[in-house]
Write a protein that holds these residues in place. Structure first.
Motif, short mmCIF file in Angstrom:
data_model
loop_
_atom_site.label_atom_id
_atom_site.label_comp_id
_atom_site.label_asym_id
_atom_site.label_seq_id
_atom_site.Cartn_x
_atom_site.Cartn_y
_atom_site.Cartn_z
N GLU A 117 0.84 -1.21 0.00
CA GLU A 117 0.00 0.00 0.00
C GLU A 117 0.87 1.25 0.00
OE1 GLU A 117 -4.05 -0.37 2.43
OE2 GLU A 117 -2.36 -1.22 3.54
N LYS A 118 1.89 1.23 0.85
CA LYS A 118 2.78 2.39 0.94
C LYS A 118 3.46 2.64 -0.40
CE LYS A 118 6.75 4.29 3.38
NZ LYS A 118 7.89 4.01 4.25
N ASN A 119 3.94 1.58 -1.05
CA ASN A 119 4.61 1.74 -2.34
C ASN A 119 3.65 2.28 -3.40
OD1 ASN A 119 7.24 1.04 -1.71
ND2 ASN A 119 6.92 -1.13 -2.10
N SER A 120 2.37 1.93 -3.31
CA SER A 120 1.42 2.36 -4.35
C SER A 120 1.04 3.84 -4.21
CB SER A 120 0.17 1.49 -4.35
OG SER A 120 -0.62 1.75 -3.21
N ILE A 121 1.10 4.38 -3.00
CA ILE A 121 0.71 5.79 -2.81
C ILE A 121 1.85 6.69 -2.40
CG2 ILE A 121 -1.67 5.19 -2.21
CD1 ILE A 121 -0.82 5.81 0.78
N GLY A 122 2.97 6.09 -1.98
CA GLY A 122 4.04 6.85 -1.36
C GLY A 122 4.97 7.57 -2.33
N HIS A 123 5.68 8.51 -1.79
CA HIS A 123 6.65 9.34 -2.50
C HIS A 123 7.75 8.53 -3.16
CE1 HIS A 123 7.43 8.69 1.71
NE2 HIS A 123 8.72 8.83 1.51
N ARG A 124 8.33 7.58 -2.39
CA ARG A 124 9.43 6.79 -2.94
C ARG A 124 8.92 5.89 -4.06
NH1 ARG A 124 11.29 5.23 1.42
NH2 ARG A 124 12.68 7.00 1.63
N GLY A 125 7.75 5.27 -3.84
CA GLY A 125 7.16 4.42 -4.87
C GLY A 125 6.92 5.18 -6.16
N LYS A 126 6.42 6.41 -6.04
CA LYS A 126 6.15 7.23 -7.24
C LYS A 126 7.45 7.57 -7.97
CE LYS A 126 1.87 9.21 -5.45
NZ LYS A 126 1.24 10.40 -4.87
N ALA A 127 8.48 7.94 -7.21
CA ALA A 127 9.77 8.26 -7.85
C ALA A 127 10.38 7.01 -8.48
CB ALA A 127 10.73 8.88 -6.82
N VAL A 128 10.30 5.86 -7.78
CA VAL A 128 10.85 4.62 -8.31
C VAL A 128 10.10 4.20 -9.57
CG1 VAL A 128 11.15 2.14 -7.86
CG2 VAL A 128 11.80 3.80 -6.13
N ASN A 129 8.78 4.39 -9.59
CA ASN A 129 8.02 4.04 -10.80
C ASN A 129 8.45 4.88 -12.01
OD1 ASN A 129 6.52 1.88 -9.83
ND2 ASN A 129 4.97 3.23 -8.95
N LYS A 130 8.78 6.15 -11.77
CA LYS A 130 9.29 6.99 -12.86
C LYS A 130 10.65 6.47 -13.33
CE LYS A 130 6.86 11.19 -11.45
NZ LYS A 130 6.99 12.56 -10.91
N LEU A 131 11.49 6.07 -12.37
CA LEU A 131 12.80 5.48 -12.69
C LEU A 131 12.61 4.20 -13.52
CD1 LEU A 131 15.93 4.98 -12.24
CD2 LEU A 131 15.26 3.82 -10.13
#
Length: 193
Positions: A170-184
């Motif tokens: 859940e944290k990865n789906s909404i979180g800041h790090r998850g969003k940046a990692v998804n862009k990476l």
């Protein structure tokens, strides 16, 4: 593809490893024999991420990425920001940092905050950056036992639980790090095609 993630934070490493595609072999600083403190002397979150990535490339020769994250609290003019890990001192103690944050917000009705993560990727001689945000509020006391850092006092917008009370997925789906990692990840996939 081999990439070094320039962090000694095992919690961050675990979060990011769960998101990275299988074709990317993620190496830690320990894996490449880097045991010194990688410098973080810049005055911005972006600056620290870039500094760490450039340090690993220059000193170890590996393509790599580094991140820096800060919690920006509206009522505190963006504090702790780039100093989030050292907010209560150089000992980098999460409990001390959280205690200082809660103390500084004691008489504040505005609890709005956001986490910001910047990832700097040093790959094939080029530097790219990717930014992720998660807006939310700071609670008046800790809730939950999961996560790390300020997670027990941060509730994302639209959530009734803190980051320390929700699952890693859940944290990865909404979180800041998850969003940046998804862009990476999107970027890495685009250069693979």
């Amino acid at each position: 593809m081999q990439l070094v993630f320039a962090t000694n934070n095992l919690n961050k490493l675990k979060e990011v490893q769960s998101l990275i595609p299988i074709h990317v072999q993620l190496l830690s600083l320990k894996d490449i024999g880097c045991f010194e403190d990688v410098p973080e002397t810049q005055l911005t979150i972006e600056g620290n991420a870039v500094q760490k990535a450039e340090y690993i490339k220059e000193h170890y020769g590996f393509d790599c990425f580094a991140d820096d994250t800060g919690l920006e609290v509206e009522a505190l003019n963006g504090e702790p920001g780039v100093f989030s890990a050292r907010y209560a001192g150089d000992q980098r103690n999460a409990d001390d940092n959280t205690n200082k944050l809660l103390k500084n917000l004691e008489n504040q009705s505005n609890r709005k905050a956001q986490f910001k993560t910047v990832i700097a990727l040093h790959l094939n001689g080029k530097l790219e950056t990717f930014t992720g945000f998660c807006k939310g509020n700071i609670t008046s006391e800790r809730h939950g036992v999961g996560g790390f850092g300020y997670d027990p006092v941060f509730k994302a917008e639209g959530y009734n639980q803190t980051f320390a009370e929700i699952t890693l997925d859940e944290k990865n789906s909404i979180g800041h790090r998850g969003k940046a990692v998804n862009k990476l990840i999107s970027f890495l996939k685009s250069i693979q095609d």
